[in-house]
Design a protein around this motif. Sequence first.
Motif, mmCIF file in Angstrom:
data_model
loop_
_atom_site.group_PDB
_atom_site.id
_atom_site.type_symbol
_atom_site.label_atom_id
_atom_site.label_comp_id
_atom_site.label_asym_id
_atom_site.label_seq_id
_atom_site.Cartn_x
_atom_site.Cartn_y
_atom_site.Cartn_z
ATOM 1 N N TYR A 193 -18.769 27.690 2.970
ATOM 2 C CA TYR A 193 -19.215 26.298 2.941
ATOM 3 C C TYR A 193 -18.406 25.552 1.880
ATOM 4 C CZ TYR A 193 -23.188 28.378 5.372
ATOM 5 O OH TYR A 193 -23.981 29.080 6.252
ATOM 6 N N VAL A 194 -17.822 24.453 2.286
ATOM 7 C CA VAL A 194 -16.957 23.679 1.398
ATOM 8 C C VAL A 194 -17.595 22.308 1.158
ATOM 9 C CG1 VAL A 194 -14.649 22.711 1.058
ATOM 10 C CG2 VAL A 194 -14.929 24.863 2.319
ATOM 11 N N GLN A 195 -17.664 21.918 -0.102
ATOM 12 C CA GLN A 195 -18.222 20.610 -0.437
ATOM 13 C C GLN A 195 -17.213 19.522 -0.110
ATOM 14 O OE1 GLN A 195 -19.662 20.324 -4.439
ATOM 15 N NE2 GLN A 195 -20.122 18.129 -4.282
ATOM 16 N N LEU A 196 -17.616 18.584 0.770
ATOM 17 C CA LEU A 196 -16.727 17.517 1.216
ATOM 18 C C LEU A 196 -17.090 16.159 0.621
ATOM 19 C CD1 LEU A 196 -16.455 18.355 5.041
ATOM 20 C CD2 LEU A 196 -15.062 19.211 3.149
ATOM 21 N N GLY A 197 -18.362 15.914 0.422
ATOM 22 C CA GLY A 197 -18.800 14.589 -0.003
ATOM 23 C C GLY A 197 -18.944 13.662 1.199
ATOM 24 N N GLY A 198 -19.393 12.437 0.940
ATOM 25 C CA GLY A 198 -19.560 11.479 2.019
ATOM 26 C C GLY A 198 -20.852 11.680 2.779
ATOM 27 N N ALA A 199 -20.924 11.090 3.979
ATOM 28 C CA ALA A 199 -22.146 11.145 4.789
ATOM 29 C C ALA A 199 -22.397 12.546 5.340
ATOM 30 C CB ALA A 199 -22.050 10.140 5.936
ATOM 31 N N GLN A 200 -21.336 13.326 5.542
ATOM 32 C CA GLN A 200 -21.455 14.715 6.001
ATOM 33 C C GLN A 200 -20.814 15.601 4.929
ATOM 34 O OE1 GLN A 200 -19.633 14.009 9.934
ATOM 35 N NE2 GLN A 200 -21.606 14.623 10.815
ATOM 36 N N PRO A 201 -21.586 15.962 3.930
ATOM 37 C CA PRO A 201 -21.003 16.583 2.730
ATOM 38 C C PRO A 201 -20.698 18.070 2.824
ATOM 39 C CG PRO A 201 -23.362 16.336 2.457
ATOM 40 C CD PRO A 201 -23.022 15.705 3.777
ATOM 41 N N VAL A 202 -21.099 18.730 3.892
ATOM 42 C CA VAL A 202 -20.893 20.182 3.998
ATOM 43 C C VAL A 202 -19.772 20.454 5.009
ATOM 44 C CG1 VAL A 202 -21.934 22.400 4.580
ATOM 45 C CG2 VAL A 202 -23.308 20.620 3.473
ATOM 46 N N GLY A 203 -18.756 21.180 4.549
ATOM 47 C CA GLY A 203 -17.671 21.596 5.446
ATOM 48 C C GLY A 203 -17.896 23.035 5.874
ATOM 49 N N CYS A 204 -17.837 23.269 7.179
ATOM 50 C CA CYS A 204 -18.003 24.620 7.719
ATOM 51 C C CYS A 204 -16.608 25.227 7.918
ATOM 52 C CB CYS A 204 -18.734 24.576 9.066
ATOM 53 S SG CYS A 204 -20.191 23.499 9.069
ATOM 54 N N ALA A 205 -16.312 26.291 7.176
ATOM 55 C CA ALA A 205 -14.978 26.878 7.227
ATOM 56 C C ALA A 205 -15.028 28.274 7.821
ATOM 57 C CB ALA A 205 -14.375 26.927 5.831
ATOM 58 N N ARG A 206 -14.059 28.588 8.634
ATOM 59 C CA ARG A 206 -13.957 29.923 9.226
ATOM 60 C C ARG A 206 -12.732 30.629 8.659
ATOM 61 N NH1 ARG A 206 -9.860 29.919 12.800
ATOM 62 N NH2 ARG A 206 -9.265 27.969 13.844
ATOM 63 N N VAL B 236 -13.615 23.574 9.926
ATOM 64 C CA VAL B 236 -13.624 23.244 11.350
ATOM 65 C C VAL B 236 -14.666 22.189 11.708
ATOM 66 C CG1 VAL B 236 -12.695 25.477 12.037
ATOM 67 C CG2 VAL B 236 -15.184 25.182 11.835
ATOM 68 N N LYS B 237 -15.599 21.930 10.794
ATOM 69 C CA LYS B 237 -16.647 20.975 11.109
ATOM 70 C C LYS B 237 -17.264 20.433 9.822
ATOM 71 C CE LYS B 237 -20.711 20.466 14.154
ATOM 72 N NZ LYS B 237 -21.620 21.182 15.091
ATOM 73 N N ALA B 238 -17.730 19.191 9.884
ATOM 74 C CA ALA B 238 -18.448 18.576 8.764
ATOM 75 C C ALA B 238 -19.867 18.255 9.227
ATOM 76 C CB ALA B 238 -17.744 17.303 8.299
ATOM 77 N N VAL B 239 -20.855 18.664 8.447
ATOM 78 C CA VAL B 239 -22.252 18.482 8.839
ATOM 79 C C VAL B 239 -23.063 17.986 7.645
ATOM 80 C CG1 VAL B 239 -22.158 20.251 10.650
ATOM 81 C CG2 VAL B 239 -22.744 20.904 8.310
ATOM 82 N N THR B 240 -24.299 17.624 7.915
ATOM 83 C CA THR B 240 -25.166 17.107 6.851
ATOM 84 C C THR B 240 -25.797 18.216 6.021
ATOM 85 O OG1 THR B 240 -26.997 16.987 8.441
ATOM 86 C CG2 THR B 240 -25.693 14.989 8.106
ATOM 87 N N GLU B 241 -25.962 19.413 6.612
ATOM 88 C CA GLU B 241 -26.549 20.536 5.876
ATOM 89 C C GLU B 241 -26.045 21.856 6.457
ATOM 90 O OE1 GLU B 241 -30.768 20.586 8.356
ATOM 91 O OE2 GLU B 241 -30.636 19.513 6.442
ATOM 92 N N ARG B 242 -26.115 22.902 5.647
ATOM 93 C CA ARG B 242 -25.522 24.185 6.019
ATOM 94 C C ARG B 242 -26.069 24.758 7.322
ATOM 95 N NH1 ARG B 242 -24.681 27.863 0.556
ATOM 96 N NH2 ARG B 242 -23.380 26.347 -0.605
ATOM 97 N N SER B 243 -27.335 24.531 7.599
ATOM 98 C CA SER B 243 -27.952 25.106 8.799
ATOM 99 C C SER B 243 -27.320 24.579 10.090
ATOM 100 C CB SER B 243 -29.457 24.809 8.802
ATOM 101 O OG SER B 243 -29.688 23.415 8.820
#
Length: 213
Positions: free
Chosen positions: A198-211, A182-189
């Motif tokens: 938490y899903v690894q996406l790569g790129g500038a926002q490598p953390v995917g937040c999954a529900r 649902v969201k891509a962020v720079t870090e898990r927090s």
Amino acid sequence: MRDRFSTGVVCVLLALLAALLTGCTQSAAGGESDEGPSTTAPVSPSATRASGFGAVFLAVDECSSFGKASFTEVPCTSERAAARVVARHDGTPAGGPPCPATTDFVLHISEQSQISDEDGDGAVPQGYACMRNLEPPHPGDPGGGGGPRTIVGDCVYGSGSGQVRETACDGTGAKKPQYKVVKAVTERSRCPLSTALYVQLGGAQPVGCARPL
């Protein structure tokens, strides 16, 4: 006698003058003269080289035929055209820039390709082409269930050993979706509190937040 001689000289001079004028006219018309070669600028080979299909093997905006293991470059107007190049990079995907987010699949181009030859030396540099299907389905779209990248809107399922794989969000894939990014962020927090994975996406926002679904 003097008058006849004078008349003869005048006739000879007129004939010579006519011959000279005729010779100049022929030179101009034939493009060859005693002044040297023509000064018309030669046409550069690059100016007449065909652009688009065939200029560079699978360049951006060019198209490939059907197939991911065996394929050829074809004009995008051809009935054989299946996908368009949206990005093209040298090297390998692991060491090069990522493909655009909605890439449907990646074509790996071997260093010694027998399919095409860009410059006549019998070789095409190793690289990869990021492809987008000309017609649906588009597995690279959010929730599409495929593509080389996982992006916001995609769904995944647990495949064991802490790994997840992408599947179609509408349930039409071989595996049912368990989580949605649902969201891509720079870090898990920075993920929402509802995040369950938490899903690894790569790129500038490598953390995917999954529900969970």
